[in-house]
Design a protein around this motif. Structure first.
Motif, PDB file in Angstrom:
ATOM      1  N   LEU A 134       0.834  -1.124  -0.139  1.00  0.00           N
ATOM      2  CA  LEU A 134      -0.109  -0.026   0.100  1.00  0.00           C
ATOM      3  C   LEU A 134       0.918   1.215   0.013  1.00  0.00           C
ATOM      4  N   SER A 135       0.431   2.289  -0.466  1.00  0.00           N
ATOM      5  CA  SER A 135       1.244   3.411  -0.430  1.00  0.00           C
ATOM      6  C   SER A 135       0.976   4.147   0.751  1.00  0.00           C
ATOM      7  N   ILE A 136       1.596   5.309   1.013  1.00  0.00           N
ATOM      8  CA  ILE A 136       1.428   6.239   2.261  1.00  0.00           C
ATOM      9  C   ILE A 136      -0.173   6.599   2.338  1.00  0.00           C
ATOM     10  N   ARG A 137      -0.348   7.066   1.276  1.00  0.00           N
ATOM     11  CA  ARG A 137      -1.894   7.568   1.450  1.00  0.00           C
ATOM     12  C   ARG A 137      -2.877   6.305   1.563  1.00  0.00           C
ATOM     13  N   GLU A 138      -2.611   5.352   1.039  1.00  0.00           N
ATOM     14  CA  GLU A 138      -3.674   4.166   1.267  1.00  0.00           C
ATOM     15  C   GLU A 138      -3.588   3.595   2.777  1.00  0.00           C
ATOM     16  N   ILE A 139      -2.358   3.614   3.213  1.00  0.00           N
ATOM     17  CA  ILE A 139      -2.313   3.506   4.569  1.00  0.00           C
ATOM     18  C   ILE A 139      -2.856   4.337   5.525  1.00  0.00           C
ATOM     19  N   VAL A 140      -2.763   5.575   5.190  1.00  0.00           N
ATOM     20  CA  VAL A 140      -3.564   6.527   5.981  1.00  0.00           C
ATOM     21  C   VAL A 140      -5.046   6.562   5.823  1.00  0.00           C
ATOM     22  N   LYS A 141      -5.448   6.068   4.331  1.00  0.00           N
ATOM     23  CA  LYS A 141      -7.035   5.984   4.361  1.00  0.00           C
ATOM     24  C   LYS A 141      -7.193   4.492   3.876  1.00  0.00           C
ATOM     25  N   PRO A 142      -7.075   3.547   4.324  1.00  0.00           N
ATOM     26  CA  PRO A 142      -7.254   2.365   3.847  1.00  0.00           C
ATOM     27  C   PRO A 142      -8.571   2.069   3.268  1.00  0.00           C
ATOM     28  N   SER A 143      -9.702   2.655   3.538  1.00  0.00           N
ATOM     29  CA  SER A 143     -11.077   2.371   2.844  1.00  0.00           C
ATOM     30  C   SER A 143     -10.801   2.901   1.503  1.00  0.00           C
ATOM     31  N   SER A 144      -9.956   3.695   1.256  1.00  0.00           N
ATOM     32  CA  SER A 144      -9.953   4.208  -0.284  1.00  0.00           C
ATOM     33  C   SER A 144      -9.516   3.162  -1.140  1.00  0.00           C
ATOM     34  N   VAL A 145      -8.778   2.159  -0.585  1.00  0.00           N
ATOM     35  CA  VAL A 145      -8.592   0.823  -1.259  1.00  0.00           C
ATOM     36  C   VAL A 145     -10.109   0.042  -1.663  1.00  0.00           C
ATOM     37  N   LEU A 146     -10.644  -0.045  -0.974  1.00  0.00           N
ATOM     38  CA  LEU A 146     -12.294  -0.358  -1.216  1.00  0.00           C
ATOM     39  C   LEU A 146     -13.008   0.174  -2.210  1.00  0.00           C
ATOM     40  N   LYS A 147     -12.779   1.476  -2.157  1.00  0.00           N
ATOM     41  CA  LYS A 147     -13.783   2.230  -3.116  1.00  0.00           C
ATOM     42  C   LYS A 147     -13.111   1.996  -4.701  1.00  0.00           C
ATOM     43  N   LYS A 148     -11.570   2.131  -4.611  1.00  0.00           N
ATOM     44  CA  LYS A 148     -10.969   1.898  -5.869  1.00  0.00           C
ATOM     45  C   LYS A 148     -10.886   0.600  -6.588  1.00  0.00           C
ATOM     46  N   MET A 149     -10.736  -0.353  -5.700  1.00  0.00           N
ATOM     47  CA  MET A 149     -11.207  -1.690  -6.382  1.00  0.00           C
ATOM     48  C   MET A 149     -12.226  -1.922  -7.345  1.00  0.00           C
ATOM     49  N   PHE A 150     -13.498  -1.297  -6.913  1.00  0.00           N
ATOM     50  CA  PHE A 150     -14.756  -1.603  -7.540  1.00  0.00           C
ATOM     51  C   PHE A 150     -14.891  -0.519  -8.725  1.00  0.00           C
ATOM     52  N   ARG A 151     -13.804   0.275  -8.855  1.00  0.00           N
ATOM     53  CA  ARG A 151     -13.949   1.018 -10.090  1.00  0.00           C
ATOM     54  C   ARG A 151     -13.150   0.181 -11.315  1.00  0.00           C
ATOM     55  N   ILE A 152     -12.487  -0.735 -10.967  1.00  0.00           N
ATOM     56  CA  ILE A 152     -12.096  -1.766 -12.025  1.00  0.00           C
ATOM     57  C   ILE A 152     -13.092  -2.805 -12.308  1.00  0.00           C
ATOM     58  N   TYR A 153     -13.467  -3.557 -11.314  1.00  0.00           N
ATOM     59  CA  TYR A 153     -14.432  -4.334 -11.507  1.00  0.00           C
ATOM     60  C   TYR A 153     -15.645  -4.145 -10.468  1.00  0.00           C
ATOM     61  N   LYS A 154     -16.838  -4.424 -10.835  1.00  0.00           N
ATOM     62  CA  LYS A 154     -18.021  -4.452  -9.850  1.00  0.00           C
ATOM     63  C   LYS A 154     -17.799  -5.589  -8.908  1.00  0.00           C
ATOM     64  N   LEU A 155     -18.864  -5.822  -8.082  1.00  0.00           N
ATOM     65  CA  LEU A 155     -18.948  -7.040  -7.178  1.00  0.00           C
ATOM     66  C   LEU A 155     -18.878  -8.101  -8.114  1.00  0.00           C
ATOM     67  N   ASP A 156     -19.900  -8.259  -9.040  1.00  0.00           N
ATOM     68  CA  ASP A 156     -20.257  -9.164  -9.785  1.00  0.00           C
ATOM     69  C   ASP A 156     -18.937  -9.690 -10.699  1.00  0.00           C
ATOM     70  N   GLY A 157     -18.391  -8.860 -11.231  1.00  0.00           N
ATOM     71  CA  GLY A 157     -17.032  -9.032 -11.929  1.00  0.00           C
ATOM     72  C   GLY A 157     -16.061  -9.796 -11.166  1.00  0.00           C
ATOM     73  N   TYR A 158     -15.771  -9.355 -10.004  1.00  0.00           N
ATOM     74  CA  TYR A 158     -14.892 -10.168  -9.251  1.00  0.00           C
ATOM     75  C   TYR A 158     -15.305 -11.651  -8.950  1.00  0.00           C
ATOM     76  N   LYS A 159     -16.757 -11.707  -8.508  1.00  0.00           N
ATOM     77  CA  LYS A 159     -17.335 -12.863  -8.337  1.00  0.00           C
ATOM     78  C   LYS A 159     -17.042 -14.001  -9.533  1.00  0.00           C
ATOM     79  N   LYS A 160     -17.524 -13.521 -10.554  1.00  0.00           N
ATOM     80  CA  LYS A 160     -17.191 -14.375 -12.000  1.00  0.00           C
ATOM     81  C   LYS A 160     -15.827 -14.743 -12.168  1.00  0.00           C
TER      82      LYS A 160
END
Length: 209
Positions: A134-160
């Motif tokens: 994780l970057s320093i920014r992501e360590i300071v704001k770890p919930s930002s990782v959750l938000k960013k991951m679903f910009r790449i794939y939605k929930l259904d995309g990861y499941k598939k």
């Protein structure tokens, strides 16, 4: 330096309604209690294994999917299915938590970079395991990782994609080109970050009573 558990209680009460998002991104693996309070899923995930063990298993799973080998696959079928279900539950919980600022440190990492680095150094000594991806920014704001991951794939995309990972890893012979290199690499990298970010969130909320 971070929010207490009391701060998050009103957030969790609104989760159950949010779970009924769309027919494609519906919550399947979580029960009603976990939907109402998805941070429980995060704590449960790390009650099954420490962060390094989860990361090690994820890497073995990826290798069984992505690389052909003459020897037997690294993951046993029963443990693979077990890990798959834990991972899907964590992803569903992340989907519910993605819009909330969980485990965030109470300073601006851009304006106070020296303070951020000092705090991270101190916290690294305190915790048994610590993120390495994780970057320093992501360590300071770890919930930002959750938000960013679903910009790449939605929930259904990861499941598939993970459903394909599961079947390919369980197959006794190597299956070629079921997933692109981009899909394998991207999902693996996002899951590594998810594991590390939720680990930080779980530790900061647990200690912030």
């Amino acid at each position: 330096m971070y929010r207490s558990k009391k701060y998050y209680r009103p957030i969790f009460k609104a989760m159950k309604k949010q779970a009924k998002d769309t027919s494609d991104n519906r919550i399947v693996y979580l029960n009603d209690d976990e939907i109402t309070n998805p941070i429980k899923v995060v704590h449960e995930f790390f009650s099954h294994a420490w962060l390094p063990n989860h990361l090690k298993m994820l890497k073995r799973w990826r290798n069984d999917v992505a690389f052909e080998s003459e020897g037997p696959k690294k993951c046993s079928p029963d443990y693979l299915v077990y890990h798959y279900e834990l991972t899907i539950k964590l992803i569903e919980a992340a989907w519910l938590l993605k819009n909330y600022k969980l485990g965030r440190l109470d300073f601006d990492d851009k304006q106070e970079s020296d303070i951020a680095k000092w705090y991270i150094k101190t916290e690294r000594k305190k915790l048994r395991d610590y993120p390495e991806n994780l970057s320093i920014r992501e360590i300071v704001k770890p919930s930002s990782v959750l938000k960013k991951m679903f910009r790449i794939y939605k929930l259904d995309g990861y499941k598939k994609i993970l459903h394909t990972w599961l079947h390919d890893a369980l197959n006794t012979s190597f299956v070629e080109e079921r997933l692109s290199k981009f899909e394998v690499i991207t999902v693996y990298e996002q899951l590594v970050k998810l594991f590390e970010a939720t680990w930080l969130i779980s530790q900061r909320i647990k200690d912030g009573n």
